[in-house]
Design an enzyme around this catalytic site. Structure first.
Site, PDB file in Angstrom:
ATOM      1  CE1 TYR A  46      17.448 -31.825   4.857  1.00 34.37           C
ATOM      2  CE2 TYR A  46      18.474 -29.680   5.215  1.00 34.37           C
ATOM      3  CZ  TYR A  46      18.121 -30.931   5.682  1.00 34.37           C
ATOM      4  OH  TYR A  46      18.424 -31.288   6.965  1.00 34.37           O
ATOM      5  CB  CYS A  95      -1.320 -21.354   8.504  1.00 31.72           C
ATOM      6  SG  CYS A  95      -2.751 -21.811   9.452  1.00 31.72           S
ATOM      7  NE  ARG A 138      17.068 -33.863   7.827  1.00 32.86           N
ATOM      8  CZ  ARG A 138      17.292 -34.865   6.982  1.00 32.86           C
ATOM      9  NH1 ARG A 138      16.454 -35.887   6.918  1.00 32.86           N
ATOM     10  NH2 ARG A 138      18.342 -34.868   6.208  1.00 32.86           N
TER      11      ARG A 138
END
Ligand SMILES: *Cc1c(COP(=O)(O)O)cnc(C)c1O
Length: 433
Positions: A334, A362, A330
């Site tokens: 955003y 990575c 998350r």
């Protein structure tokens, strides 16, 4: 602490629901999702009680499964008498597999395939929350083939943006979801639904947004929806039986976020809805709400082990943990805010440093949180907690870099149990030929 199920014990260990997170991490390993079942049930009861008080006994909260979907959650929702909102055949399958009463399930999604429509009907879905005309056609065709009448709600966009606090003519009217009242499309799709022989239009649905904190958003949405329902009664003689106001009550991720009194809010919406129904002489519909985040978010926490601490003098510091965007995408998606602290020394008042807490993937964007203040001597072996991860973490997790997903361990009555097992490396390549 941001939530009253969080405490610190005499050893300085962070506790969730009264249980020592250091001991839980030792027992189950890290990374680890914890979910406080007692808290989840308490939230369900808050909604149930407030909605009955506000809208009468026919009201029903629907848990929005997309926030956290696995078998045990549906068992809990079944026991609590909740309805559920499902958004895919996979969620339907999960709910069905534990005997969830599917007449209390509402099927969302802006693009249900023909296969989804058939699957849902085969499992006796209560309602389709219909997004568009193509979906109406697909449902009519399938219901007709099965010789049944399928109940539906129509998803409408009342044109409210919860984050600007304005009722606007454009704004959310341009959403990917639903039919706008403003443009006349809600009226058109109502007429079309009423023309189909195997569809019963039971009512209307709207979902304004997420992380809604201001109290009048639901009031205004309800007012617009009822006003529209009244117009449709005048025009087509339709009297809706159900009004679904969607989900979205906000939760506290940070100290500075407000704490909302959900019950008081719902009661206020109830008073307004009753008054408007009275004024319009409209029969009170059975009201539904669809809380997801506010049911599970603050029941949750993720525990990680610190692996490395990297200091780049004059630039920044990194603390790397044994999970990351695979278990919580998350922040990467955003910039979702979270409270982060060391669980094994939650009261440590020693000198602090600012750091970015990053995962093991990575991928430079694999960040759990930036601008985190931790003890400057944070080191390999410390236990790091990210709080309020009960919603949209496990359900959004992935196997990027072939990283197995952490287990979900639930806490109840001072005990803990595994609700979702930790994935193994065999699980990760299970479908490879
Ligand atoms: C996401 C969603 C919900 C749940 O929202 P929360 O913010 O988690 O309460 C409810 N209804 C619909 C249609 C949704 O898309």
């Amino acid at each position: 602490m941001i939530c009253n199920n969080l405490t610190v014990n005499g050893e300085g260990h962070l506790c969730l629901g009264g249980q020592d997170t250091v001991a839980l991490a030792a027992q189950y390993g890290t990374p680890l999702y914890l979910l406080d079942e007692d808290r989840i049930r308490e939230r369900c009861r808050t909604y149930m009680k407030a909605m009955h008080e506000a809208f009468g006994e026919r009201a029903l909260p629907l848990y929005a499964g997309k926030a956290a979907s696995f078998k045990q959650i549906y068992r809990i929702m079944k026991e609590e008498g909740m309805g559920v909102d499902v958004v895919s055949s996979g969620e339907i399958c999960t709910a069905v597999s534990v005997g969830f009463p599917m007449e209390r399930a509402y099927f969302h999604s802006n693009n249900k395939t023909d296969a989804d429509v058939a699957y849902a009907m085969e499992h006796g879905i209560g309602y389709f929350v219909v997004d568009n005309r193509e979906e109406l056609d697909a449902i009519e065709k399938e219901a007709s083939a099965r010789g049944i009448t399928q109940k539906i709600l129509l998803r409408l966009t009342p044109g409210i943006d919860p984050h600007t606090y304005e009722a606007i003519a454009t704004g959310k009217v341009d959403s990917k979801f639903g039919s706008a009242i403003e443009t006349g499309q809600a009226d058109e799709i109502t007429a079309y639904a009423l023309s189909l022989a195997h569809i019963k239009l039971s009512g209307y649905h709207c979902h304004i947004g997420s992380q809604v904190f201001d109290s009048d958003t639901f009031l205004r949405a309800a007012a617009i929806m009822l006003e529209f329902a009244n117009q449709m009664r005048e025009k087509y003689g339709l009297v809706i039986d159900e009004l679904d106001l969607g989900g979205g009550y906000g939760v506290r991720y940070l100290e500075e976020h407000p704490e909302i009194d959900i019950a008081a809010n719902i009661i206020a919406v109830g008073l307004a809805v009753k008054a408007q129904c009275m004024m319009l002489q409209y029969p009170m519909p059975a009201v539904r709400m669809e809380p997801g985040r506010s049911i599970v978010a603050d029941a949750g926490m993720t525990l990680y082990s610190v692996g490395t601490v990297k200091r780049i003098p004059g630039y920044k510091n990194y603390v790397s943990v044994d999970g990351g965007m695979t278990d919580n995408p998350r922040y990467a998606l955003y910039q979702a805010p979270y409270t982060v602290l060391l669980a094994n020394r939650a009261n440590d008042k020693s000198e602090r440093f600012q750091c970015s807490v990053v995962g093991r993937c990575c991928e430079s964007g694999d960040i759990l949180q930036e601008h985190v203040s931790l003890p400057a001597n944070t080191a390999r072996g410390d236990l790091l907690a990210v709080l309020t991860t009960g919603a949209y973490n496990y359900s959004m997790s992935s196997n990027y870099n072939r990283i197995p997903k952490p287990p979900v361990v639930m806490l109840k009555d001072g005990k803990s149990y595994v609700a979702v097992k930790r994935e193994t490396y065999e699980d990760v390549c299970r479908n490879d030929i």
